[in-house]
Structures are given as structure tokens and as C-alpha cells.
Scaffold this motif. Structure first.
Motif, PDB file in Angstrom:
ATOM      1  N   THR A 158     -20.683  35.024  53.103  1.00 54.92           N
ATOM      2  CA  THR A 158     -22.127  35.266  53.417  1.00 54.92           C
ATOM      3  C   THR A 158     -22.453  36.502  54.468  1.00 54.92           C
ATOM      4  O   THR A 158     -23.604  36.903  54.382  1.00 54.92           O
ATOM      5  CB  THR A 158     -22.564  33.868  54.093  1.00 54.92           C
ATOM      6  OG1 THR A 158     -22.075  33.854  55.264  1.00 54.92           O
ATOM      7  CG2 THR A 158     -22.365  32.834  53.321  1.00 54.92           C
ATOM      8  N   THR A 160     -23.310  40.153  55.474  1.00 55.81           N
ATOM      9  CA  THR A 160     -23.815  41.252  54.562  1.00 55.81           C
ATOM     10  C   THR A 160     -23.706  42.595  55.189  1.00 55.81           C
ATOM     11  O   THR A 160     -23.563  42.575  56.508  1.00 55.81           O
ATOM     12  CB  THR A 160     -25.340  41.012  54.349  1.00 55.81           C
ATOM     13  OG1 THR A 160     -26.210  41.046  55.739  1.00 55.81           O
ATOM     14  CG2 THR A 160     -25.523  39.778  53.697  1.00 55.81           C
ATOM     15  N   LYS A 161     -23.740  43.603  54.634  1.00 59.29           N
ATOM     16  CA  LYS A 161     -23.505  44.943  55.079  1.00 59.29           C
ATOM     17  C   LYS A 161     -24.547  45.227  56.249  1.00 59.29           C
ATOM     18  O   LYS A 161     -24.338  45.806  57.322  1.00 59.29           O
ATOM     19  CB  LYS A 161     -23.680  46.152  54.005  1.00 59.29           C
ATOM     20  CG  LYS A 161     -23.436  47.542  54.600  1.00 59.29           C
ATOM     21  CD  LYS A 161     -23.302  48.390  53.338  1.00 59.29           C
ATOM     22  CE  LYS A 161     -23.180  49.741  54.034  1.00 59.29           C
ATOM     23  NZ  LYS A 161     -22.955  50.954  52.832  1.00 59.29           N
ATOM     24  N   LYS A 162     -26.028  44.731  56.046  1.00 58.80           N
ATOM     25  CA  LYS A 162     -26.915  45.147  56.961  1.00 58.80           C
ATOM     26  C   LYS A 162     -26.792  44.557  58.425  1.00 58.80           C
ATOM     27  O   LYS A 162     -26.783  45.316  58.975  1.00 58.80           O
ATOM     28  CB  LYS A 162     -28.364  44.513  56.326  1.00 58.80           C
ATOM     29  CG  LYS A 162     -29.280  44.938  56.887  1.00 58.80           C
ATOM     30  CD  LYS A 162     -30.816  44.263  56.530  1.00 58.80           C
ATOM     31  CE  LYS A 162     -32.051  44.411  57.299  1.00 58.80           C
ATOM     32  NZ  LYS A 162     -33.274  44.180  56.496  1.00 58.80           N
ATOM     33  N   PRO A 203     -17.799  43.683  52.095  1.00 65.05           N
ATOM     34  CA  PRO A 203     -19.254  43.956  52.284  1.00 65.05           C
ATOM     35  C   PRO A 203     -19.557  45.291  53.012  1.00 65.05           C
ATOM     36  O   PRO A 203     -20.936  45.482  52.931  1.00 65.05           O
ATOM     37  CB  PRO A 203     -19.712  42.420  53.079  1.00 65.05           C
ATOM     38  CG  PRO A 203     -18.661  42.278  53.553  1.00 65.05           C
ATOM     39  CD  PRO A 203     -17.533  42.696  52.864  1.00 65.05           C
TER      40      PRO A 203
END
Length: 429
Positions: A158, A160-162, A203
Motif C-alpha cells: 500500500t 505510495t511514491k507520493k 514504489p
């Protein structure tokens, strides 16, 4: 076409342009050798699934030879006779594994990652090696301080790159070095998760981090005098909370300019007269290093024997009984710098101070020779793989020259190169 397959036939059969050749083995029913027009060879094993669907398993040649292919097709026939659909079972097992992997948290990955670092399987490649204890300890510190509190309980799938970018930015605002260390370790863990088929891709393979500014700091004569004087002064040391062991270590690091962890791990068994041989596992470059011990170094060792009194380690920590840790060394040196109101510097700047002095007009040693005492990485192929010399005579001349200059700077009587040879115990074979 039916053919009696032999190892020589399989090895030498040639492809035909525009055709895919198939040779059915006359010895094992169901085994087919396929040869594409590009020369690729593989084994094909067909069977009918319980629902009537025709299935086919394939194996590549030469990874799977003829004898192994025949063994596999016999096993497959037996499984089909039992009413099993082998390919369907494999697909289900793979799908189940992906579902199970999706339940793994980053803490689960970290546990497996640190275990893999102990045996050198933390990443794929032919240059992977076991991580040095100091490196591993530092990574565990970064994990516990910055990564685990933020992402430890999160499912790896789960992430994420952000949110990783936002986390790195927060760390960088606190400390650029914390941002770099945190991201680099997290990236390694996520790459490890990819190799273990826990997640399909990393990610955040690339995230902007503030680059480290190249260090140019080296200590002046006046700074060296102040630091050396404080390390020699019992009352001044007590005010800055510098133990006797730490003071001796910081002086030895200046006399013998190796890295903090390399000097901190010095053992009596490594010393033979006025020569100190650091074993390869304790060196950053994983290559044995022979260091001459000058008069000042031998005097420090004698003081360590009297003050520390350990029969194995020269600079044993009174708290842990182990070598003084690099983090503790840096913290102690920082207190000294702040107490003396010096411009920011670190124990690693000792090495720059040494080379700047010995290669300058004061001593005039060529840089290529000056580097010998630093045990700095040499990327020349001949130096790495063919030149096994220790260069002890050259090192001793450089070490003696540096010791004489250093003792003059700190206003102590320069010691001659030979010094007093102490009969240190050697490790029994």
C-alpha cells in the motif's frame, strides 16, 4: 517427428529458417524437444487436465538437460494419473503467495532484510557481500528512529511514491543527512521486497534528496593543540564527559589515521611489536591493512594497557564491554568541538588533516604514498587484484614523519620512529 533423443543430438541439432522443429522422444512418451528458427531449444510436456483441457509444461534447454527432462515427464505422468492438474495447482499456489505477500508489513520485510544482510543475500548481483557490523548497526538505528515509526505497520503493497516523497521532505527539513539515510535504507528494503516477490515493483526507486556537500574541513595547528591538550587534561575531560578510553582512542585516531570503527576495534592480538595488522573483515575495503606503530602510538598503547586493562580490546567500552561505537565517538568529539568553540568538524576530518600535512610542503610525501596509511580505496585493477605488497617500509617512513610533526605541533617531544617496542600478546593459532 519421432526421434530417439540423445544428449549429442539435442546439443547439435540445428534450427531451420521459417520453421519450428519438434522432435518427439521415442523413449519417454509425451516429451517433445522444440527448436525455434532462432535456435532456442526447450522441452514441451503435454497432458490432458481432468476437465479435458490440454495443458503444456515447458522447460528451457540447456538449463534442463535430457536426463532431467525425462525424469520430469515421468513425474508429470504420475501426477496426471492421480487426477491432478499440475499447472492449475502451480497457478493457484502463485496466486495464494501473492495474496499472502500482500499481507506483509514493512516491519516483516525489515526483519527479513536484516537477516539477509547477515549472509549477503539482501540483493541480487555478483558483488553482494555480507554487510559490515557497523553498517548494519547504523541501518538498524535509522530504521528504529525514522522508518519504523512512520511505515512499520503499513502493508508494503500500500506504500505510495507520493507519501514517501513527503516523508523524505520532512526528514530533510529536520536534517539533510537524515533524509538521505532514511530514503536510501527504505529504497533498499523495497528493492529487497521486489526480489522476494512481495511487491511487483518499488514504489519509489527515485526520489529527490539533498546531496551531501563535499567535506573540505581539516584542522589547523592551533586546533590540534587545543584538542590534544584537552584529551590529556583529566579535569578538562571530566567537564566534557570524555572517558579515559575515549580520550586515548581519539588520540590514537590522530596518530594512526584510520577510520573510527577500524581504530576502535583494535585488539591486542592484532599487534606484534611495533606493527599493527588489521584483519580484512574489520577494514572498510575488506583487505588486510598493515600499520606501523610509531613512538607516540606505542606510548598510547602502554597507557591503554594501564588504564583500560582489558586483555582483548585496547579501547573497550566500560558500559558494553565491546569496542567504542562510532556514534559514541562522534558524539564525544562533538562535545569537545563545542566546548573549545571550534568550527564544526568530525573525527573523520583527522584523515584529511593527516594527508593535507604529509603531502604538503611540510613533509612533501607524494599523495599516492600518503594514501597508503589511510587504507583508502584504490580503483586500479592491478592494485586491487595483483599487488599484494603491504608497503610497510614506505608506510613506516610516512608514519614516523607524521608522528614527529604532530608531536611538534602539540608541543610534546617528538618520538623517534622506533619507539619502545612492547611485547604484546599474540593470538594463539
Amino acid at each position: 517427428m519421432k526421434t530417439k533423443l540423445t544428449p549429442d543430438f539435442v546439443k547439435n541439432v540445428q534450427p531451420e529458417k521459417g520453421r519450428r522443429l519438434e522432435f518427439r522422444d521415442t523413449e519417454e512418451r509425451g516429451l517433445v524437444l522444440r527448436v525455434t528458427e532462432t535456435g532456442n531449444k526447450s522441452w514441451s510436456m503435454r497432458y490432458d487436465a481432468p476437465d479435458g483441457t490440454m495443458r503444456r509444461k515447458t522447460y528451457q534447454y540447456p538449463a534442463t538437460g535430457l536426463a532431467r527432462a525425462r525424469e520430469l515427464v515421468r513425474t508429470l505422468r504420475g501426477q496426471v494419473t492421480e487426477g491432478r492438474d499440475v499447472i492449475a495447482e502451480e497457478r493457484k499456489a502463485k496466486a495464494d503467495a501473492k495474496v499472502e505477500a500482500a499481507r506483509e508489513t514493512l516491519s516483516d520485510v525489515a526483519t527479513a532484510y536484516f537477516a539477509a544482510c547477515l549472509v549477503g543475500t539482501q540483493r541480487i548481483g555478483n558483488k553482494v557481500r555480507i554487510k559490515a557490523p557497523g553498517t548494519l548497526a547504523n541501518e538498524k538505528r535509522v530504521w528504529a528512529a525514522d522508518i519504523e515509526p512512520k511505515f512499520g505497520k503499513r502493508l508494503v503493497a500500500t506504500l505510495t511514491k507520493k507519501e514517501i516523497i513527503q516523508w523524505v521532505d520532512t526528514l530533510t527539513n529536520r536534517s539533510p543527512s537524515a533524509g538521505r539515510a532514511g530514503f536510501h535504507l527504505l529504497r533498499q528494503m523495497l528493492n529487497f521486497a521486489v526480489t522476494r516477490d512481495i511487491i511487483p515493483m518499488n514504489p519509489a526507486p527515485h526520489v529527490a534528496v539533498k546531496a551531501a556537500e563535499p567535506r573540505k574541513r581539516w584542522l589547523t595547528d592551533e586546533e590540534l593543540r587545543k584538542i590534544w591538550a584537552l584529551l590529556n587534561d583529566i579535569e578538562a575531560r571530566a567537564e566534557v564527559e570524555i572517558s579515559d578510553e575515549m580520550a586515548l582512542l581519539l588520540q590514537m585516531m590522530l596518530v594512526t589515521p584510520l577510520r573510527a570503527s577500524e581504530v576502535a576495534g583494535m585488539a591486542w592480538a592484532e599487534i606484534d611489536g611495533n606493527v599493527w595488522t588489521v584483519p580484512a573483515p574489520r577494514m572498510k575495503g575488506k583487505r588486510e591493512h598493515v600499520m606501523p606503530l610509531t613512538g607516540p602510538a606505542l606510548e598510547l598503547l602502554e597507557r591503554a594497557r594501564q588504564i583500560v586493562g582489558d586483555d582483548k580490546l585496547v579501547f573497550r567500552s566500560t558500559r558494553s564491554g565491546r569496542p567504542l561505537h562510532a556514534v559514541s565517538i562522534s558524539a564525544a568529539f562533538k562535545r569537545i568541538v563545542e566546548h573549545l568553540e571550534l568550527t564544526r568538524c568530525t573525527p573523520h576530518d583527522y584523515r584529511r588533516t593527516f594527508l593535507t600535512n604529509v603531502c604538503g610542503e611540510r613533509i612533501g610525501i607524494p599523495r599516492a604514498l600518503g594514501k597508503l596509511l589511510l587504507a583508502h580505496a584504490d580503483y586500479d585493477v592491478a592494485a586491487i587484484h595483483y599487488d599484494m605488497n603491504s608497503y610497510l617500509p614506505e608506510k613506516r617512513r610516512i608514519a614516523d614523519a607524521w608522528a614527529a610533526l604532530l608531536m611538534t605541533i602539540v608541543a610534546e617531544k617528538p618520538s623517534d620512529g622506533g619507539g619502545k617496542v612492547i611485547a604484546f600478546p599474540r593470538k594463539q593459532a
